[in-house]
Motif scaffolding. Structure first.
Motif, PDB file in Angstrom:
ATOM      1  N   THR A  76      -4.862  -6.105  -9.077  1.00 48.93           N
ATOM      2  CA  THR A  76      -5.821  -5.334  -8.445  1.00 48.93           C
ATOM      3  C   THR A  76      -5.387  -3.977  -7.889  1.00 48.93           C
ATOM      4  OG1 THR A  76      -6.051  -6.598  -6.498  1.00 48.93           O
ATOM      5  CG2 THR A  76      -7.565  -7.079  -8.288  1.00 48.93           C
ATOM      6  N   GLU A 102      -6.883  -0.820  -5.327  1.00 43.90           N
ATOM      7  CA  GLU A 102      -8.045  -0.218  -4.757  1.00 43.90           C
ATOM      8  C   GLU A 102      -7.706   0.983  -3.897  1.00 43.90           C
ATOM      9  OE1 GLU A 102     -10.942  -3.380  -3.218  1.00 43.90           O
ATOM     10  OE2 GLU A 102      -9.120  -4.679  -3.229  1.00 43.90           O
ATOM     11  N   LYS A 103      -8.560   1.927  -3.813  1.00 46.72           N
ATOM     12  CA  LYS A 103      -8.289   2.875  -2.948  1.00 46.72           C
ATOM     13  C   LYS A 103      -9.173   2.928  -1.755  1.00 46.72           C
ATOM     14  CE  LYS A 103      -8.580   8.128  -2.998  1.00 46.72           C
ATOM     15  NZ  LYS A 103      -8.714   9.426  -3.793  1.00 46.72           N
ATOM     16  N   ILE A 104      -8.817   2.938  -0.654  1.00 43.38           N
ATOM     17  CA  ILE A 104      -9.586   2.832   0.646  1.00 43.38           C
ATOM     18  C   ILE A 104      -9.549   3.867   1.604  1.00 43.38           C
ATOM     19  CG2 ILE A 104      -9.984   1.116   2.673  1.00 43.38           C
ATOM     20  CD1 ILE A 104      -8.587  -0.986   1.100  1.00 43.38           C
ATOM     21  N   TYR A 144       0.773  -1.160   0.050  1.00 42.47           N
ATOM     22  CA  TYR A 144       0.079  -0.147   0.106  1.00 42.47           C
ATOM     23  C   TYR A 144       0.945   1.155  -0.100  1.00 42.47           C
ATOM     24  CZ  TYR A 144       0.945   0.486   5.168  1.00 42.47           C
ATOM     25  OH  TYR A 144       1.654   0.745   6.157  1.00 42.47           O
TER      26      TYR A 144
END
Length: 278
Positions: A272, A274-276, A205
């Protein structure tokens, strides 16, 4: 004494691109000589050259992606980086080549053979060296215009605020999770953004933590088991470092962060992204 501006103009040379476009450029050798003559950092000379619409040859391939005014901002910026291992070594390489004017870094570790799979500062020659020593040598060979200072020490939580003071951005290039929360809190204390990143195996991340905002260190804990079990392959290290560097350059160039109060999670096995929100 001849003025700085006049000396830069005298050392400038014409340059024509493959498309026939002409501009004035100045070599790294000329920058170094002018910097020595005027007792100024090379980055300051390069910034002045850009103000005079003279492009340092070093940054010729930056200019269509990083306009002159943004390059000047980078050259006049300062960052404080904690960690010179996998993420840290690759980040340092990118920061030097991009032209961030002042960089200080800290790492108290030595290189060992298991670092060779991913750490760009780790070579057969540097095994057993202090990581800071290898970083100092690397910085000079890549871009001596950058003011660089690497220190051989593991920063304690109480030492972090002083280390970060004076920087525009803090860089979290730590291995593992143990000190990340302390670094996040120190960056908030001195009121600067923190660019952070971590990985385990093929996942990782990145994030930007503005002062007072939550960060991943508050939810990830301090257990390093995931990284130790899943490993640190070079492609993940390089990608996470590159994303961190891009976020840093955007912030220093005056662009708003697209990851404030959130993290971008990457899985290279499944491809993949993803923005969290945090």
């Amino acid at each position: 004494m001849i003025s700085l501006a006049d000396m830069i103009t005298e050392q400038a040379e014409p340059y024509s691109s493959s498309k026939g476009e002409s501009q004035q450029v100045i070599s790294s050798e000329a920058i170094a000589a002018i910097a020595k003559h005027h007792a100024q950092p090379g980055s300051s000379i390069e910034a002045q050259a850009l103000r005079q619409k003279i492009t340092p040859l070093r940054y010729l391939r930056n200019q269509n992606a990083i306009p002159a005014q943004e390059q000047i901002l980078l050259l006049e910026s300062s960052i404080a980086q904690v960690g010179l291992g996998g993420l840290g070594g690759t980040l340092l390489d990118i920061f030097l080549r991009t032209g961030i004017g002042s960089i200080k870094a800290a790492d108290g570790d030595l290189f060992e053979e298991s670092n060779l799979n991913r750490q760009s500062l780790s070579t057969q020659k540097t095994l057993g060296w202090e990581k800071s020593r290898a970083a100092n040598q690397r910085a000079y060979t890549i871009n001596p215009s950058v003011s660089f200072d690497a220190r051989h020490l593991f920063l304690k939580p109480k030492e972090l605020p002083e280390f970060l003071t004076g920087a525009d951005i803090a860089i979290d290039a730590l291995g593992g999770l143990e000190t990340r929360l302390a670094l996040q809190q120190a960056a908030a204390r001195v009121d600067i953004p923190l660019v952070t990143g971590a990985l385990a195996g093929w996942t990782g991340y990145v994030g930007v933590i503005l002062p007072g905002q939550p960060g991943p260190a508050e939810i990830m804990g301090r257990n390093n088991a995931a990284e130790e079990m899943l490993g640190c392959p070079a492609p993940t290290v390089t990608l996470i470092a590159s994303l961190m560097a891009a976020l840093t350059v955007q912030l220093l160039s005056g662009h708003p962060s697209l990851l404030a109060a959130s993290i971008f999670v990457i899985d290279l096995k499944s491809l993949t992204f993803e923005k969290i929100s945090l």
